[in-house]
Design an enzyme around this catalytic site. Structure first.
Site, PDB file in Angstrom:
ATOM      1  N   LYS A  80      12.212 -27.319  32.497  1.00  0.00           N
ATOM      2  CA  LYS A  80      13.073 -28.407  32.988  1.00  0.00           C
ATOM      3  C   LYS A  80      14.363 -27.828  33.569  1.00  0.00           C
ATOM      4  O   LYS A  80      14.884 -28.321  34.581  1.00  0.00           O
ATOM      5  CB  LYS A  80      13.393 -29.361  31.828  1.00  0.00           C
TER       6      LYS A  80
ATOM      7  N   LYS B 104      25.413 -32.664  32.157  1.00  0.00           N
ATOM      8  CA  LYS B 104      24.941 -32.238  30.834  1.00  0.00           C
ATOM      9  C   LYS B 104      23.841 -31.198  30.999  1.00  0.00           C
ATOM     10  O   LYS B 104      23.849 -30.136  30.360  1.00  0.00           O
ATOM     11  CB  LYS B 104      24.391 -33.441  30.057  1.00  0.00           C
TER      12      LYS B 104
END
Ligand SMILES: NC(=O)C1=CN([C@@H]2O[C@H](COP(=O)(O)OP(=O)(O)OC[C@H]3O[C@@H](n4cnc5c(N)ncnc54)[C@H](OP(=O)(O)O)[C@@H]3O)[C@@H](O)[C@H]2O)C=CC1
Ligand SMILES: NC(=O)C1=CN([C@@H]2O[C@H](COP(=O)(O)OP(=O)(O)OC[C@H]3O[C@@H](n4cnc5c(N)ncnc54)[C@H](OP(=O)(O)O)[C@@H]3O)[C@@H](O)[C@H]2O)C=CC1
Ligand SMILES: NC(=O)C1=CN([C@@H]2O[C@H](COP(=O)(O)OP(=O)(O)OC[C@H]3O[C@@H](n4cnc5c(N)ncnc54)[C@H](OP(=O)(O)O)[C@@H]3O)[C@@H](O)[C@H]2O)C=CC1
Lengths: 290, 290, 290, 290
Positions: free
Chosen positions: D172, D240
């Site tokens: 990811k 984030k």
């Protein structure tokens, strides 16, 4: 004269603690690796303690100069940490370069025990520590600062309170942010000079007094041109500090594009084996492509 | 005393030409906008000429301080250019900041006519020009330099030959490259200080003497903190100079990542209306996002 | 069927001119190095000319695909240039990737002679040229475009007019700007994957269909992971194109921070010996530090 | 059919849990804000639990999709955390995008209780969650993965195991790193197109099929040109994720210069009020200077 504990006898702490003795203070030292504490006591005649807590008992001031946030938490908090041993009204002076976050956290814990926390990171490097000529940037309550300043004076050429808790660390961050861009600019300038066939030293002699001049240009151009980086402030420390700067910049809402970029460039230097090189080694990655 | 022509009476050239007169030299001036030449002659008592060629006839030295590469070509070459009027053995001293390319091109053209070319860009800004305290970075043949130096001394606090043709311009480029990274670093540092709620002036007082210190920090932090940029070295000039630096870096094979990035940031400043602001206005684009 | 001249028989032009013949057009070719023109004529059966002017005489369309701005000026203008030979009403279709500046300059010169200029840079690379599947981005007068389009169709899978003179070149610049950031991002992603011990091909299989997907990821990840760069669009060409993009961005007032940075990174690749490598070789400089 | 718990009913988790029910699984949900759990149960007919631990008791699989590292620690560990309730042999499937660090930490804690941990971050956004067309990138033990895959299939169009614990999260990260550079490149390209007076949509139609093409170009150019950013993947989430990428890149020794830079640019977007805008809003900061 004051009763002091000094925690962390590394490159910086060892000579700083020595200056406290020379200034007439009564000093107890603690170091993780006990041998360094023994050596220090043999040289300077102070006492050693087995734990931060033991060192901190009964003193007016606890000075610390360890590595990073986690190290500081380890020696300050917990059952064997310094705060557990400190008397009501004592002052913790932290010379480690750490985040404003851990500073606020520990200052609060200290306050809960009647202990004042002064964040007091330094600049001036190993030479400054050895000559007692550090610049000390402080944050914390005014009255505690006023009591600590004359003691800190033992190893400082300048000491100043910049504001409440954390202000010292924030000031140190400004310092490191300014250095990142400046040293990269200087590296690009000197690298260009080399590639253009100029005599780098002659160039610096001409421009160092003007608008491009800086402490780094004056004090580092010679070693940069000579490929000498086994001295000064290590890239590994710089990356720790820039990590703190970037995290804090997120908290306060400041964008630091070049600082973030240069931080990645310093990672290149680490990968080239330069983690212990001086920060001026940024020029090496420019040279490495050819 | 020498016979001189001075071409280009702008912010820099006007006072420089004046210092030549004060030093006792015989000066003829040329300026594109004739009114400025008249004003200068009225003030300093020298002569004016209608074309660069007229100004250059019969003099020992032609000094020039115009805008960029094209401007320099215009006043130096062609039928009405200075070279066409210069005597064999005369010296062309170019104070404009231009590329090493145009410098080599014109130096060659000059040599073909028996004229020596000294590239001699300056630093020190308007104040340096007015006080006669410029730093002059020279390239070109040693003998011609030796003859020119005492004349240049009229407006220089330091003058040095760094090498053959182009070395002066290359040295000036090193200067500008160093400034780009440095000023961005300083801007990020002061912006962070503001966002963190620190007193920027106090911070600078503490750190300016150390490893983060620079001429820019010392001389520009106050105006940067006060949002004052109507002074100093203009962003438009800086972008012209960085364009030269980046093009030359391609020729010599030097990678300048932060210089290239900051050049784009200066474009942001231009778009914000700051083309005439001082180079320290980089901080404004950091502030503009909020 | 049209009478055409094709100037420049390089990697792109050679097969493009061949497709014109296959489509039934009458083609005269010119190439600086005559041997290539001979070879082409031997293979495709068209005629060769000794100068651009000779090639251009009496044709309806002159196509060009040479190197850069200067090359284009050389074959288009001057006494032996194509414009000097072209008939009133003929169309010059330029497939070279050049600046909007030279395009406007030559389009104006062409107009002065009754010749229409279509700027028509292409994408699709060597394979696209060989298969006649190029994408052609055009600028220029609508009527001339309408006449040229069916001829261009010989080697195009798509051809579109984006606006007036220069619009084709500007569109090609958008293409190159997008690629610069994209390929650097892809390089950082794959480099991270390698360092993290992931199987890069498996990672790409999973993510290529989603928000991170791109032509470059699909078509270049395999060779990037295998260190194979002897193919594709050369870094030297890319730097020429990015130089055009950055100069034009100054004209139109667009800030391109990452494009400017990646352009410097491509310079690193050149210095590593990769001037002829595919643009995907950006990953090599990330690997070079270790 | 399996017994499942689903923890975290946000934008992603709510529809994902719904798809489990539709696929015939028995689902108990937990959400910090109980009202959402009630609404979900009313809509889908599953059960709700008061704590992660309650939800986890007796199930075969616990799925989680919460916010960040701290959120995940909160629902997984501790007395009321899911691990405390899970049976020996059960599998924890974490769909949150978190660090490899917290993943290893919790996987170890799980292993200590006989629970297998599958890290399984997703891509595909809100639309993918709603249509059950997510891409799921997994790490963890093969046997546990084999059992989980048919269940995950309820909301996945693709699901793949990339390696041991953490490999899903690392994959990811590759995805997000690729996106950062790509979207900045696209933003610079479209911004240039606007400034150059081109029709951005027409430009994209021409170039989207070629070497500059990407999912982002295809799916986001229209809204970017229309200044519409109230959709998609939020800048706050992206920051984030990039924070995780940059921290992990330090661990594995990968330099990510453009990712670090673009992360700062996203901070500019946050400061402009765009924390909830889609990641394609990078173009807004280019526009903001003028
Ligand atoms: N070096 C420099 O030029 C400058 C450094 N600084 C800052 O000062 C600080 C100290 O730097 P420096 O002296 O160079 O570092 P050193 O690594 O030389 O010394 C660190 C000291 O801290 C001790 N220590 C570290 N972690 C722990 C722990 N978890 N528990 C107990 N003791 C611990 C070490 O003990 P042990 O002996 O057992 O390893 C050592 O005595 C850093 O924050 C640095 O950024 C600031 C300005 C300049
Ligand atoms: N300003 C500064 O602080 C510094 C400037 N420099 C460099 O010095 C040079 C001059 O700067 P500055 O004095 O500030 O610039 P100004 O714009 O104030 O002056 C430029 C002078 O050049 C003349 N000129 C420009 N183009 C032509 C042309 N094509 N033909 C004839 N004359 C021309 C102008 O004439 P007219 O009056 O008709 O416009 C004017 O007199 C620049 O290269 C700059 O980069 C270097 C260090 C510091
Ligand atoms: N290669 C690619 O994948 C792509 C290239 N392009 C663009 O297409 C153009 C051509 O590329 P490519 O075919 O690869 O380049 P090549 O170098 O293979 O071919 C260039 C051709 O131009 C001729 N030429 C160059 N300069 C001159 C000059 N001054 N006078 C006369 N002829 C000259 C050369 O002649 P000689 O044979 O004598 O050297 C040669 O035939 C470039 O602008 C490039 O950026 C665009 C998309 C893809």
């Amino acid at each position: 004269m004051a009763k002091c504990a000094f925690l962390g006898l590394g490159v910086m702490g060892y000579p700083m603690a020595g200056h406290l003795v020379k200034a007439g203070h009564e000093v107890t030292v603690y170091n993780r690796t006990a041998a360094k504490a023994e050596a220090w006591a043999a040289q300077h005649g102070g006492r050693t303690a087995a734990t931060p807590r033991d060192a901190a008992e009964g003193v007016d001031f606890v000075m610390a100069c360890v590595g990073n946030d986690d190290d500081l938490r380890e020696i300050a908090s917990g059952e064997e940490g310094a705060l557990a041993g400190m008397a009501d009204g004592a002052v913790f002076v932290d010379h480690t370069t750490v985040s404003a976050l851990v500073t606020r956290e520990l200052a609060e814990a200290a306050a809960g025990r009647g202990v004042a926390w002064i964040d007091a990171p330094v600049s001036g490097g190993q030479a400054g520590a050895e000559n007692g000529q550090l610049v000390v940037m402080c944050g914390g309550p005014q009255d505690a600062y006023d009591r600590a300043e004359p003691v800190i004076a033992a190893y400082a050429k300048a000491c100043r309170r910049l504001g409440d808790t954390g202000a010292g660390q924030l000031t140190k961050m400004v310092n490191q942010i300014c250095i990142a861009g400046l040293v990269q600019g200087l590296s690009e300038g000197l690298h260009f000079a080399e590639k253009a066939g100029l005599d780098g030293r002659a160039v610096v002699e001409v421009i160092a007094g003007g608008a491009a001049g800086s402490w780094q240009m004056q004090n580092r151009h010679g070693t940069m041109l000579d490929d000498e980086f086994e001295h000064g402030f290590a890239v590994d420390w710089m990356r720790k500090d820039l990590g703190i700067c970037l995290a804090t910049a997120d908290e306060v809402g400041a964008s630091l594009p070049v600082t973030a970029l240069v931080d990645q460039f310093y990672k290149d230097v680490q990968k080239m084996g330069g983690g212990r090189w001086d920060t001026s080694s940024l020029i090496q990655r420019l040279r490495s492509a050819g």
